[in-house]
Design a protein around this motif. Structure first.
Motif: not given
Length: 480
Positions: A201-209
């Motif tokens: 979640a920590y790694q993918t959250r910025p990608l989602i944003e």
């Protein structure tokens, strides 16, 4: 579409499952072998003690009396200490004595199985799991050794000793060890799953944003930025920084596009309004016949201005295409010859404004790298600009020198001083300094922008200074 979060989580969980499975299998195998090995070593050692003691007893008393208290106590003590079952048999396999330490067993007329007896007599030992043909109700780990003595040169087998360990103890010990490992593995696995979930979640959250911001960019919202990842110091931080840099560039491009459209509309509107107004005035008789020639000259002047604007825009479009394709012609040419040709082409304009020209160039040829047609346009635009804004009766200075592997070209004129805050804007599209608006009726504000673009494509620099009425442009070219 499978999300990166689920894919990464599934991959990490799968890796952990495979790792724990392999680790569990290896641990169980090694622990079982270790426990069996420890039991085997203990049983063999005790079998050796009893066999050696029995052989000594034979040598001393010439026969074995299992009812002898000394002998039976010794064997029973070993059985009790080692928590094992001891059997003493004659060479034919008939059981003479059996004890578990605190209890003696009566196996009268009971014979050791032939496969065990044969292996002990002929092979010298037996080790393995067996129930001795039903003597034991369950399989036990058994170690058997012969009782031998040397009679002259002949080795005589006088019996055999069998020591058996209860396998249930081994199974319980192995099961306890496996249980501890299993629960430890489950706890570690759960912790790993939780950590993997948080990490994914920590790694993918910025990608989602960033994906959401990119969608908003597509809808024209160029003020969106990805924030909160500046202090991470990893690839995501670098990606966020690059993303925001791209967003700034897009916002700037959009601003420039809007300004470009507004400037083009303004520059086109003025001459077209003038042309249309005077043409209508001539046609409807508003303008008297004796003044028609005067206004027609204004119409011609505005038409030429409109033509220059369109031509400069076409030049600008061509330069932008070269910039995007990053292809610029590179060849050697004589810079002094190019500058001389530009001076000749502007001779009439310079003469009309009563200007002198002070030229300082190297004698002979000065070969440089670049596109001769583009550099001709650069020199023309700069000299035309200098002649346009130079005060009448002054001189234009042109100097070409060599410095650090570069040709340094300086073009200087004497006129109005450009304010310091205006200098960085001179190379912007459609920018015209305030002081020049009443003077420069022919300009469209693209000449210096074209100069900057051409030199930028050639990886060269241009600078401008203006102090005490002296304005100077300097640009470089690479010596051939």
């Amino acid at each position: 579409m499978r999300s990166l979060y689920r894919r990464q989580l599934a991959m990490m969980v799968s890796i952990m499952l495979v790792s724990f499975t392999l680790l569990a299998g290896a641990f169980m195998l090694l622990s079982y072998r270790y426990i069996i090995g420890e039991t085997r070593e203990s049983v063999e050692r005790n079998a050796g003690y009893v066999s050696s003691f029995t052989a000594t007893y034979y040598r001393r008393y010439l026969s074995l009396d299992v009812q002898d208290e000394f002998y039976s106590s010794y064997v029973a003590s070993i059985a009790m200490i080692s928590n094992s079952h001891i059997i003493v048999a004659d060479p034919e396999g008939k059981i003479l004595y059996a004890t578990a330490g605190g209890h003696f067993y009566n196996y009268e007329d009971t014979v050791i199985p032939d496969y065990v007896r044969t292996q002990v007599i002929d092979g010298g030992s037996f080790n393995g799991m067996t129930n001795l043909g039903g003597i034991y109700p369950e399989r036990r780990y058994l170690s058997a050794l012969p009782v031998t003595n040397q009679v002259g040169r002949v080795t005589v087998v006088q019996g055999m000793v069998l020591v058996a360990a209860d396998a249930s103890n081994l199974s319980e010990m192995w099961a306890s060890t496996a249980t501890i490992f299993f629960f430890s593995a489950v706890v570690v696995f759960l912790i790993s799953v939780i950590a993997s979930t948080l990490t994914s979640a920590y790694q993918t959250r910025p990608l989602i944003e960033m994906a959401e911001a990119a969608r908003k960019f597509g809808q024209g919202e160029f003020d969106i930025r990805v924030t909160g990842y500046e202090d991470r110091g990893d690839e995501v931080s670098a990606l966020a920084e690059a993303f925001n840099s791209m967003a700034n560039s897009l916002e700037q491009v959009e601003t420039q596009r809007s300004e470009f459209i507004a400037n083009v509309s303004h520059e086109l509107k003025t001459p077209m309004t003038t042309i249309a107004g005077f043409a209508e005035g001539i046609l409807d008789g508003t303008i008297p016949p004796e003044r028609e020639k005067e206004y027609l000259q204004i119409v011609v002047s505005e038409t030429r201005r409109l033509s220059r604007l369109v031509r400069r825009m076409l030049d600008l479009s061509r330069l932008n295409a070269l910039t995007q394709s990053t292809v610029t012609a590179q060849e050697t040419f004589d810079l002094t010859e190019v500058m001389s040709q530009v001076l000749i082409s502007l001779e009439t304009k310079i003469t009309d404004r009563q200007l002198d020209v002070d030229v300082k160039m190297p004698e002979g040829k000065l070969m440089v790298w670049g596109d001769p047609d583009s550099i001709t346009q650069v020199c023309y635009n700069l000299l035309d600009n200098a002649a346009k804004f130079a005060a009448p009766g002054t001189a234009i200075s042109i100097q070409i020198a060599k410095k650090d592997g570069k040709a340094l070209v300086s073009i200087r004129n004497l006129g109005a001083t450009i304010p310091p805050d205006e200098l960085p804007l001179l190379f912007e599209r459609f920018h015209k300094a305030d002081y020049s608006r009443s003077i420069d009726r022919e300009g469209v504000g693209l000449g210096l922008y074209i100069v900057k673009t051409i030199l930028g494509n050639l990886k060269e620099n241009i600078t401008v200074t203006s102090e005490d009425g002296v304005t100077q442009f300097q640009f470089t070219l690479t010596l051939a």
